[in-house]
Design a protein around this motif. Structure first.
Motif, mmCIF file in Angstrom:
data_model
loop_
_atom_site.group_PDB
_atom_site.id
_atom_site.type_symbol
_atom_site.label_atom_id
_atom_site.label_comp_id
_atom_site.label_asym_id
_atom_site.label_seq_id
_atom_site.Cartn_x
_atom_site.Cartn_y
_atom_site.Cartn_z
ATOM 1 N N PRO A 71 1.226 -0.955 -0.202
ATOM 2 C CA PRO A 71 -0.001 0.475 0.143
ATOM 3 C C PRO A 71 1.170 1.219 0.224
ATOM 4 O O PRO A 71 0.014 2.368 0.128
ATOM 5 C CB PRO A 71 -1.084 -0.518 1.143
ATOM 6 C CG PRO A 71 -0.039 -1.474 2.665
ATOM 7 C CD PRO A 71 0.872 -2.192 1.415
ATOM 8 N N ASP A 245 -0.066 1.307 9.711
ATOM 9 C CA ASP A 245 -1.753 1.593 9.974
ATOM 10 C C ASP A 245 -2.351 -0.189 9.476
ATOM 11 O O ASP A 245 -2.992 -0.255 10.307
ATOM 12 C CB ASP A 245 -2.310 1.980 8.458
ATOM 13 C CG ASP A 245 -2.002 3.513 8.492
ATOM 14 O OD1 ASP A 245 -1.761 4.518 9.643
ATOM 15 O OD2 ASP A 245 -2.300 4.160 7.890
ATOM 16 N N PHE A 249 -5.355 -1.860 11.595
ATOM 17 C CA PHE A 249 -5.959 -2.579 11.328
ATOM 18 C C PHE A 249 -6.610 -3.678 12.292
ATOM 19 O O PHE A 249 -7.423 -3.971 12.471
ATOM 20 C CB PHE A 249 -6.040 -2.847 9.957
ATOM 21 C CG PHE A 249 -6.077 -1.309 9.002
ATOM 22 C CD1 PHE A 249 -7.169 0.314 9.377
ATOM 23 C CD2 PHE A 249 -6.092 -1.563 7.889
ATOM 24 C CE1 PHE A 249 -6.802 0.757 8.270
ATOM 25 C CE2 PHE A 249 -5.989 -0.265 7.094
ATOM 26 C CZ PHE A 249 -6.357 0.519 7.466
ATOM 27 N N ASP A 275 -4.087 4.636 1.833
ATOM 28 C CA ASP A 275 -4.706 5.724 1.113
ATOM 29 C C ASP A 275 -6.515 4.588 1.795
ATOM 30 O O ASP A 275 -6.599 5.333 1.909
ATOM 31 C CB ASP A 275 -4.875 4.577 -0.150
ATOM 32 C CG ASP A 275 -3.658 5.981 -1.132
ATOM 33 O OD1 ASP A 275 -3.360 6.997 -1.159
ATOM 34 O OD2 ASP A 275 -3.487 5.259 -1.891
ATOM 35 N N SER A 276 -6.284 3.819 2.511
ATOM 36 C CA SER A 276 -7.436 2.576 2.542
ATOM 37 C C SER A 276 -7.746 3.600 4.458
ATOM 38 O O SER A 276 -8.497 3.434 4.825
ATOM 39 C CB SER A 276 -7.061 1.341 2.705
ATOM 40 O OG SER A 276 -5.865 0.960 3.516
ATOM 41 N N GLN A 278 -8.377 6.485 5.583
ATOM 42 C CA GLN A 278 -9.800 7.172 5.320
ATOM 43 C C GLN A 278 -10.745 6.481 5.732
ATOM 44 O O GLN A 278 -11.551 7.133 5.347
ATOM 45 C CB GLN A 278 -9.181 8.806 4.291
ATOM 46 C CG GLN A 278 -9.088 7.965 3.025
ATOM 47 C CD GLN A 278 -8.768 9.260 2.270
ATOM 48 O OE1 GLN A 278 -10.079 10.348 2.148
ATOM 49 N NE2 GLN A 278 -8.084 9.092 1.035
ATOM 50 N N TYR A 279 -10.326 5.778 4.681
ATOM 51 C CA TYR A 279 -11.764 4.650 4.324
ATOM 52 C C TYR A 279 -12.379 3.496 5.277
ATOM 53 O O TYR A 279 -13.213 3.315 4.815
ATOM 54 C CB TYR A 279 -11.840 4.428 2.440
ATOM 55 C CG TYR A 279 -11.855 5.667 1.929
ATOM 56 C CD1 TYR A 279 -12.372 6.170 1.489
ATOM 57 C CD2 TYR A 279 -10.606 4.986 1.325
ATOM 58 C CE1 TYR A 279 -12.426 7.321 0.100
ATOM 59 C CE2 TYR A 279 -10.091 6.248 -0.044
ATOM 60 C CZ TYR A 279 -10.800 7.211 -0.477
ATOM 61 O OH TYR A 279 -10.892 7.847 -1.029
ATOM 62 N N PHE A 280 -11.444 3.324 6.263
ATOM 63 C CA PHE A 280 -11.630 2.199 6.864
ATOM 64 C C PHE A 280 -12.394 2.668 7.875
ATOM 65 O O PHE A 280 -13.409 4.119 7.884
ATOM 66 C CB PHE A 280 -10.457 1.846 8.821
ATOM 67 C CG PHE A 280 -10.669 0.808 8.510
ATOM 68 C CD1 PHE A 280 -9.955 -0.532 7.566
ATOM 69 C CD2 PHE A 280 -10.286 0.716 10.075
ATOM 70 C CE1 PHE A 280 -9.867 -1.755 8.452
ATOM 71 C CE2 PHE A 280 -10.430 -0.786 10.988
ATOM 72 C CZ PHE A 280 -10.014 -1.711 9.948
ATOM 73 N N ARG A 281 -13.462 1.547 8.569
ATOM 74 C CA ARG A 281 -14.413 2.009 9.517
ATOM 75 C C ARG A 281 -13.620 2.039 11.055
ATOM 76 O O ARG A 281 -13.828 0.236 11.438
ATOM 77 C CB ARG A 281 -15.818 1.731 9.173
ATOM 78 C CG ARG A 281 -16.309 2.163 7.885
ATOM 79 C CD ARG A 281 -16.499 3.738 8.297
ATOM 80 N NE ARG A 281 -17.316 3.949 7.206
ATOM 81 C CZ ARG A 281 -16.455 5.377 6.192
ATOM 82 N NH1 ARG A 281 -15.601 4.824 6.410
ATOM 83 N NH2 ARG A 281 -16.992 5.439 5.485
ATOM 84 N N PRO A 283 -12.878 6.255 10.094
ATOM 85 C CA PRO A 283 -11.437 6.110 9.710
ATOM 86 C C PRO A 283 -10.291 6.196 10.583
ATOM 87 O O PRO A 283 -10.592 6.868 11.717
ATOM 88 C CB PRO A 283 -12.132 8.385 9.057
ATOM 89 C CG PRO A 283 -13.332 7.513 8.985
ATOM 90 C CD PRO A 283 -14.326 6.871 10.485
#
Length: 332
Positions: A71, A245, A249, A275-276, A278-281, A283
């Motif tokens: 990534p 990051d 996760f 990049d991912s 900001q889209y994680f839940r 964020p």
């Protein structure tokens, strides 16, 4: 010796392959002949004449998060490609995992590279055979130095400052039991991030407890397992700072398994800002690394070393920035 329009074949070859020691009239005559004959210069011959091939070799690790699907490595490659390409160089990626590791220098000599960029992970950071390259070729390390005692050229993020700011963020939110999920026990950057975490605690008058340090080896699955064990030993932890990051996760997944909410029960901060994130839940709050700038800076240093052919040593730290999102919140 055979002649072509009154010019020796050896002179023709030198002129067409970039040799500068030929007068302009002769060079113009040869170039006109070449144009009429649709001649294409031989790249290898040009390299022999000019002692350069205009090729940069890149070695990258083949362990966790270090392939072309990484990534963050894609940003390094894009920036390197842009800078060296604009300067007239091609990239040669060394990716043969089965190659005899005693032959790194031989590989570079065989391929005729003018310089080397190293982006290493895992055990390759301490592979002495790879580190011999900087003695034979202009070499720049990008985010991959095993320790700071080596006199080599390197570009890295300001890992210690980034970790300090991430930990201070959690402290300012009221957290007092903050765990650290570190990277590995090899990389300089891993130790710098532990140091930043430790100094932030001490500067805030809080104790530094080794029991709150775990190693996730930059792996999401390892981070998941280590987090389960960490909370089994101390369920009162209210925040976790992970050194990547992907590990963050894994931490969040483990907290979900334990029935803990993020950030209501436990705050989580990562490092990298892939990049991912900001889209994680939720964020992910994380430390942004300027990966494109790191690749760009390392490439420019290498081109300078190749051009000047001098033993200047560059140690460059690129600033980081804390990016606050939804995974961190005040202590309830």
């Amino acid at each position: 010796m055979a002649k072509l329009a009154g010019v020796s074949v050896s002179t023709v070859s030198k002129a067409l392959n970039g040799y500068d020691g030929i007068n302009e009239d002769t060079k113009k005559k040869i170039m006109q002949i070449a144009k009429e004959m649709d001649y294409v210069p031989n790249v290898m011959a040009r390299g022999l004449v000019k002692k350069t091939t205009n090729t940069i070799g890149v070695f990258f690790g083949d362990q966790v998060n270090s392939g072309f699907d990484s990534p963050f490595l894609s940003d390094y490659f894009r920036s390197i490609k842009d800078i060296v390409g604009e300067a007239g160089y091609d990239l040669l990626i060394f990716s043969n995992r089965n190659r005899d590791t005693s032959s790194y220098k031989m590989i570079c000599h065989e391929k005729g590279v003018d310089g080397v960029i190293l982006i290493l992970t895992g055990s390759k950071r301490t592979d002495g055979k790879i580190h011999e390259l900087h003695e034979a070729f202009p070499t720049v390390y990008i985010d991959s130095l095993p320790n700071d005692r080596m006199r080599v050229n390197f570009v890295e993020s300001d890992n210690e400052r980034g970790a300090y700011e991430a930990t201070r963020h959690l402290i300012e939110l009221g957290h007092r039991k903050i765990a650290k999920l570190a990277g590995d026990q090899i990389a300089k950057g891993s130790f710098d991030r532990i140091s930043g975490y430790k100094n932030a605690l001490l500067d805030s008058g809080m104790p530094y407890d080794e029991r709150f340090i775990r190693y996730g080896y930059f792996s999401e699955e390892t981070a998941y397992r280590e987090t389960l064990e960490l909370f089994a030993s101390d369920p009162d932890i209210t925040a976790v700072f992970a050194s990547s990051d992907l590990m963050a996760f894994g931490v969040i997944r483990a907290l979900e398994t334990l029935g803990k909410r993020v950030p209501e029960d436990v705050s989580v901060v990562g490092f990298d800002d892939i990049d991912s994130a900001q889209y994680f839940r939720p964020p992910l709050t994380t430390v942004h690394q300027q990966r494109f700038k790191m690749g760009e800076t390392g490439s420019k240093i290498l081109l300078e070393l190749i051009k000047e052919n001098v033993g200047i040593t560059h140690h460059i730290r690129i600033p980081t920035q804390l990016v606050v999102r939804g995974s961190s919140g005040p202590l309830h």
